[in-house]
Design an enzyme around this catalytic site. Sequence first.
Site, PDB file in Angstrom:
ATOM      1  CE  LYS A   1      -3.697   2.182   2.757  1.00  0.00           C
ATOM      2  NZ  LYS A   1      -4.510   2.041   3.985  1.00  0.00           N
TER       3      LYS A   1
ATOM      4  CB  SER B   1      -7.874   1.071   6.340  1.00  0.00           C
ATOM      5  OG  SER B   1      -8.476   2.316   6.566  1.00  0.00           O
TER       6      SER B   1
ATOM      7  CB  SER C   1      -7.616   3.858   3.466  1.00  0.00           C
ATOM      8  OG  SER C   1      -6.772   3.240   4.422  1.00  0.00           O
TER       9      SER C   1
END
Length: 462
Positions: free
Chosen positions: A80, A180, A156
């Site tokens: 990420k 997330s 996220s």
Amino acid sequence: MSELTELTATRLADGYRKGEFGPVEVTRAALRRAEEIQPEVNAFVRLLADDALERAAASEERWRRGEQLGPLDGVPVTVKDILLLRGAPTLKGSRTVDPAGRWDEDAPSVARLRERGAVFLGKTTTPEFGWKGVTDSPLSGVTRNPHDPTRTAGGSSGGAAAAVALGAGPLALGTDGGGSVRIPAAFCGIFALKPTYGRVPLYPASAFGTLAHVGPMTRDAADAALLMDAIAAPDSRDWSGLPPAPGPFSEALGGGVRGLRVAFSPSLGGQVRVDPAVAAVVRRAVERLAGLGAYVEETDPDLADPVEAFHALWFAGAARVTQALGREQRERLDPGLREICRAGGRLSALDYLAAVDVRMDLGRRMGRFHDTYDLLVTPTLPVTAFEAGAEVPRGSGHRRWTGWTPFTYPFNMTQQPAASVPVGLAYGLPVGLQLVAARHRDDLVLRAAHALYEAGVTLSGS
């Protein structure tokens, strides 16, 4: 090549060991898949093809000589774009971060994977500074759901979830400050674990403080355990990190759920309105747990909604993230992020400490709850994936993403391990079941999730 992109990390390691295929062939397949899916779902901000193939070739030689660095040697993984990856900019979904910075350090979890020979395919999308439960940003646009591109992948860690779901690497590193990894896992139909806080070291420290966790996003619980065995190692850069785990997570998977005391809370005592189709899918999965020998009782934790306290902690963190930005840079931020930064900037130290008090009391109550119950089971989310590009479902009346994530953010406040397991479909879209255990019992969460996978609880539900 398409068949290789459907294999788990566990199966890839077995294939490498047997000489059925090699890391170069697997990496080429994963890169090709990433390029295929990118135009439609937008899972990546950057692919690292040359570096990935170089690492794959070195791994293949190690496997040939019988000198592999462990089961993750040569296995593709994505990172990420919140976590540092040496040699690649970490822009965090923001146009305010300078790509020309010095990118010469790995985050602890990335460093552990590099040491074990993993192959880094690329950086995955995130909303700006990971601030919300869907994945769109001024820098990289909207990330879409692998099951229906008109809908959100969640966030996220939305790019990470979409990549795993569509075969662009079986493993992903995500971060979770309020759900997330679990939110996009539930929307995209994959597995994700938010470990006990500190179990996976984090550096640099998050501005969101001890709400922020690093966790694995994978095809199944066995792969997550394999990834945890690598990344759950102490790193001196994280002052709040835990000592080594008592033993390998992969060796704790086989205990099953027989005899475990499971509390099933379908709506947190009526506080949450859950879509009936979602509720039905989750209930069937809980019945499977009972069928596997768990003692299941429908009951609720003493969990008054802590959203205002969470907002105080979260908004203050957002304000801290952007504190050094000038006026012109602030105008380039996501409008929603600007709004919560303003709210966070108005909070006093006493407001913040009052939120900490709520958090500590919540942790105490959940600690007492787990004196009686080994696991808490809830839906991961009360809804299925909604319109891409929106922070909240249309017509829901919610103001912020926390309105539709009431099952996830409380367990960031308590620092407990929590996972999302895909257990079926509603309206043709994935539904997740959340497993929560007492702090430091990540092994129980993984064990129960693995039991569901072994029992064949999959996305092929209603």
